[in-house]
Design a protein around this motif. Sequence first.
Motif, PDB file in Angstrom:
ATOM      1  N   PRO A 163      96.915  66.284  25.744  1.00 23.63           N
ATOM      2  CA  PRO A 163      96.392  66.911  24.523  1.00 23.63           C
ATOM      3  C   PRO A 163      96.170  65.964  23.346  1.00 23.63           C
ATOM      4  O   PRO A 163      95.098  66.009  22.726  1.00 23.63           O
ATOM      5  CB  PRO A 163      97.441  67.989  24.210  1.00 23.63           C
ATOM      6  CG  PRO A 163      97.949  68.377  25.556  1.00 23.63           C
ATOM      7  CD  PRO A 163      97.999  67.097  26.345  1.00 23.63           C
ATOM      8  N   PRO A 164      97.122  65.071  23.006  1.00 20.23           N
ATOM      9  CA  PRO A 164      96.847  64.162  21.875  1.00 20.23           C
ATOM     10  C   PRO A 164      95.653  63.241  22.126  1.00 20.23           C
ATOM     11  O   PRO A 164      94.908  62.915  21.198  1.00 20.23           O
ATOM     12  CB  PRO A 164      98.155  63.356  21.742  1.00 20.23           C
ATOM     13  CG  PRO A 164      99.203  64.195  22.385  1.00 20.23           C
ATOM     14  CD  PRO A 164      98.508  64.885  23.513  1.00 20.23           C
ATOM     15  N   GLU A 165      95.480  62.815  23.377  1.00 20.81           N
ATOM     16  CA  GLU A 165      94.354  61.943  23.718  1.00 20.81           C
ATOM     17  C   GLU A 165      93.028  62.677  23.564  1.00 20.81           C
ATOM     18  O   GLU A 165      92.062  62.138  22.996  1.00 20.81           O
ATOM     19  CB  GLU A 165      94.510  61.443  25.157  1.00 20.81           C
ATOM     20  CG  GLU A 165      93.376  60.545  25.633  1.00 20.81           C
ATOM     21  CD  GLU A 165      93.513  60.175  27.097  1.00 20.81           C
ATOM     22  OE1 GLU A 165      92.589  59.520  27.621  1.00 20.81           O
ATOM     23  OE2 GLU A 165      94.537  60.542  27.729  1.00 20.81           O
ATOM     24  N   ILE A 166      92.973  63.911  24.060  1.00 21.01           N
ATOM     25  CA  ILE A 166      91.746  64.699  23.965  1.00 21.01           C
ATOM     26  C   ILE A 166      91.383  64.945  22.497  1.00 21.01           C
ATOM     27  O   ILE A 166      90.215  64.867  22.105  1.00 21.01           O
ATOM     28  CB  ILE A 166      91.917  66.044  24.704  1.00 21.01           C
ATOM     29  CG1 ILE A 166      92.082  65.816  26.213  1.00 21.01           C
ATOM     30  CG2 ILE A 166      90.753  66.976  24.419  1.00 21.01           C
ATOM     31  CD1 ILE A 166      90.837  65.415  26.941  1.00 21.01           C
ATOM     32  N   TYR A 167      92.395  65.233  21.676  1.00 24.42           N
ATOM     33  CA  TYR A 167      92.137  65.567  20.270  1.00 24.42           C
ATOM     34  C   TYR A 167      91.828  64.331  19.428  1.00 24.42           C
ATOM     35  O   TYR A 167      90.859  64.321  18.655  1.00 24.42           O
ATOM     36  CB  TYR A 167      93.355  66.301  19.690  1.00 24.42           C
ATOM     37  CG  TYR A 167      93.136  66.815  18.282  1.00 24.42           C
ATOM     38  CD1 TYR A 167      92.462  67.999  18.058  1.00 24.42           C
ATOM     39  CD2 TYR A 167      93.603  66.105  17.175  1.00 24.42           C
ATOM     40  CE1 TYR A 167      92.254  68.485  16.775  1.00 24.42           C
ATOM     41  CE2 TYR A 167      93.398  66.572  15.885  1.00 24.42           C
ATOM     42  CZ  TYR A 167      92.724  67.765  15.694  1.00 24.42           C
ATOM     43  OH  TYR A 167      92.508  68.219  14.425  1.00 24.42           O
ATOM     44  N   GLU A 168      92.641  63.299  19.567  1.00 23.66           N
ATOM     45  CA  GLU A 168      92.501  62.125  18.703  1.00 23.66           C
ATOM     46  C   GLU A 168      91.487  61.106  19.226  1.00 23.66           C
ATOM     47  O   GLU A 168      90.939  60.327  18.451  1.00 23.66           O
ATOM     48  CB  GLU A 168      93.855  61.429  18.539  1.00 23.66           C
ATOM     49  CG  GLU A 168      94.934  62.275  17.878  1.00 23.66           C
ATOM     50  CD  GLU A 168      94.685  62.524  16.391  1.00 23.66           C
ATOM     51  OE1 GLU A 168      93.687  61.984  15.844  1.00 23.66           O
ATOM     52  OE2 GLU A 168      95.473  63.270  15.780  1.00 23.66           O
ATOM     53  N   HIS A 169      91.243  61.118  20.549  1.00 19.70           N
ATOM     54  CA  HIS A 169      90.333  60.121  21.125  1.00 19.70           C
ATOM     55  C   HIS A 169      89.307  60.766  22.051  1.00 19.70           C
ATOM     56  O   HIS A 169      89.208  60.409  23.226  1.00 19.70           O
ATOM     57  CB  HIS A 169      91.137  59.062  21.892  1.00 19.70           C
ATOM     58  CG  HIS A 169      92.168  58.373  21.058  1.00 19.70           C
ATOM     59  ND1 HIS A 169      91.840  57.413  20.115  1.00 19.70           N
ATOM     60  CD2 HIS A 169      93.520  58.531  20.996  1.00 19.70           C
ATOM     61  CE1 HIS A 169      92.952  57.001  19.525  1.00 19.70           C
ATOM     62  NE2 HIS A 169      93.976  57.665  20.032  1.00 19.70           N
ATOM     63  N   PRO A 170      88.523  61.719  21.542  1.00 16.51           N
ATOM     64  CA  PRO A 170      87.454  62.286  22.377  1.00 16.51           C
ATOM     65  C   PRO A 170      86.456  61.189  22.730  1.00 16.51           C
ATOM     66  O   PRO A 170      86.221  60.277  21.945  1.00 16.51           O
ATOM     67  CB  PRO A 170      86.828  63.340  21.461  1.00 16.51           C
ATOM     68  CG  PRO A 170      87.122  62.854  20.071  1.00 16.51           C
ATOM     69  CD  PRO A 170      88.468  62.203  20.155  1.00 16.51           C
ATOM     70  N   ASP A 171      85.876  61.279  23.927  1.00 17.82           N
ATOM     71  CA  ASP A 171      84.954  60.208  24.325  1.00 17.82           C
ATOM     72  C   ASP A 171      83.489  60.631  24.257  1.00 17.82           C
ATOM     73  O   ASP A 171      82.611  59.918  24.758  1.00 17.82           O
ATOM     74  CB  ASP A 171      85.306  59.674  25.722  1.00 17.82           C
ATOM     75  CG  ASP A 171      85.158  60.728  26.812  1.00 17.82           C
ATOM     76  OD1 ASP A 171      84.672  61.845  26.520  1.00 17.82           O
ATOM     77  OD2 ASP A 171      85.529  60.430  27.966  1.00 17.82           O
ATOM     78  N   SER A 172      83.218  61.808  23.661  1.00 18.51           N
ATOM     79  CA  SER A 172      81.835  62.246  23.498  1.00 18.51           C
ATOM     80  C   SER A 172      81.756  63.217  22.329  1.00 18.51           C
ATOM     81  O   SER A 172      82.762  63.785  21.900  1.00 18.51           O
ATOM     82  CB  SER A 172      81.326  62.929  24.767  1.00 18.51           C
ATOM     83  OG  SER A 172      81.997  64.155  24.981  1.00 18.51           O
ATOM     84  N   ARG A 173      80.544  63.422  21.830  1.00 14.84           N
ATOM     85  CA  ARG A 173      80.348  64.379  20.740  1.00 14.84           C
ATOM     86  C   ARG A 173      80.713  65.791  21.186  1.00 14.84           C
ATOM     87  O   ARG A 173      81.252  66.572  20.400  1.00 14.84           O
ATOM     88  CB  ARG A 173      78.888  64.349  20.268  1.00 14.84           C
ATOM     89  CG  ARG A 173      78.523  63.119  19.431  1.00 14.84           C
ATOM     90  CD  ARG A 173      77.058  63.143  19.044  1.00 14.84           C
ATOM     91  NE  ARG A 173      76.213  62.886  20.212  1.00 14.84           N
ATOM     92  CZ  ARG A 173      74.929  63.226  20.299  1.00 14.84           C
ATOM     93  NH1 ARG A 173      74.354  63.868  19.313  1.00 14.84           N
ATOM     94  NH2 ARG A 173      74.233  62.925  21.370  1.00 14.84           N
ATOM     95  N   PHE A 174      80.428  66.112  22.444  1.00 13.49           N
ATOM     96  CA  PHE A 174      80.743  67.457  22.936  1.00 13.49           C
ATOM     97  C   PHE A 174      82.244  67.723  22.841  1.00 13.49           C
ATOM     98  O   PHE A 174      82.672  68.761  22.334  1.00 13.49           O
ATOM     99  CB  PHE A 174      80.278  67.633  24.381  1.00 13.49           C
ATOM    100  CG  PHE A 174      80.727  68.943  24.971  1.00 13.49           C
ATOM    101  CD1 PHE A 174      80.023  70.103  24.718  1.00 13.49           C
ATOM    102  CD2 PHE A 174      81.889  69.027  25.746  1.00 13.49           C
ATOM    103  CE1 PHE A 174      80.455  71.335  25.232  1.00 13.49           C
ATOM    104  CE2 PHE A 174      82.334  70.235  26.256  1.00 13.49           C
ATOM    105  CZ  PHE A 174      81.606  71.391  25.999  1.00 13.49           C
ATOM    106  N   VAL A 175      83.062  66.796  23.341  1.00 12.68           N
ATOM    107  CA  VAL A 175      84.508  67.004  23.329  1.00 12.68           C
ATOM    108  C   VAL A 175      85.033  67.026  21.901  1.00 12.68           C
ATOM    109  O   VAL A 175      85.861  67.868  21.544  1.00 12.68           O
ATOM    110  CB  VAL A 175      85.217  65.918  24.160  1.00 12.68           C
ATOM    111  CG1 VAL A 175      86.735  66.060  24.047  1.00 12.68           C
ATOM    112  CG2 VAL A 175      84.797  66.004  25.626  1.00 12.68           C
TER     113      VAL A 175
END
Length: 379
Positions: free
Chosen positions: A236-248
């Motif tokens: 969860p912290p990775e998805i929130y703080e380090h999204p790898d695309s505009r969609f995410v």
Amino acid sequence: MNSPVLPVTSKPWISGAEPPFVRISKVTKRFGDFYAVDDVSLDIYKGELFCLLGGSGCGKSTLLRMLAGFETPTEGRIEIDGQDMAGKAPYERPTNMMFQSYALFPHMTVEKNVAYGLFRDGVRKAEAMEKVAEMLKLVQLTPFAGRKPHQLSGGQRQRVALARSLVKRPKLLLLDEPLGALDKKLREETQFELIKIQETLGVTFIVVTHDQEEAMTLASRIGVMNAGQIVQVGEPPEIYEHPDSRFVADFIGSVNMFEGRVSEDEVDYVRLDVPELQGPVHVGHGVSCTIDQKLWYAIRPEKIRLTRERPEGVRNAFPVYVEEVAYMGNLSIYRLKLASGKYVHATRANLSRHEEDTITWHEDVWASWADNAGVVLTR
């Protein structure tokens, strides 16, 4: 945002200490010309509470149904606990599935609902009732064993369905929007109960949800889906703080997004020209990019600080007009207008009951943030 931070040794997806418990390899599901699931590969480990997160029609429920055996992959391979699931019916798989509707038998008591699957499997009554009693105790429904579903609250019915799914001790429990029918407060309370039950039993859970907060609270890891594909997998912290695309970045939580071009590209910083901010954005780390490349800059509302005077020593500071303020109790949401006409949002935690001199409607103020507060996105 409440997921526990586990040590690396407890994260087999990092340590590689054990093989995946569920292995999805290049799985595609077509309905005519429509790709519901498109070339998905994913590894899930024993004891995980893994969330498949995405909007309606993204393919997450179809992927769950293929794991359960209710749908057959058009292409690809699914393994559970080292066994190929090709050709195996749902009842032959080490799985159980909990549906969003709960699908309880209205004419049966709670006890009989939970025991139903055991009796179908030929388990002796004494042994079955012992297992049922153990499970009802775990989900805190022992006093309600003699009631029927219509005599229970929504949260209690949800726990009956969970107990029925778990009483046979499947190796893998599949949950399709398990909390979707509950109101917000009850859903939040039940999330923590679900985590506690999963940790107590050690069963691997795969949860399908469209609710970002639910996924962030429940999951050891999240797989974000869009248009039949897994677009990012992470904690969860990775998805929130380090999204790898505009969609995410846009799908997970709230975000302010700006298009810019690279004007300086150094080893330890990057400068972006951002027309909507009418000024440059300083990024305090290197980025894999080239001069004049188009990029996107994402900044979360809680990372933005509002002050009446321009803060000293801050590179990223821009004048804004406070057009609206929404008081949400624990925080306030500010709708801010830039000189370019673009609107951005900032949030501020309400740390005390009575705050004097708080920034409010119709003020000209400064919005600023640290060099490393935002994320640069290349796609």
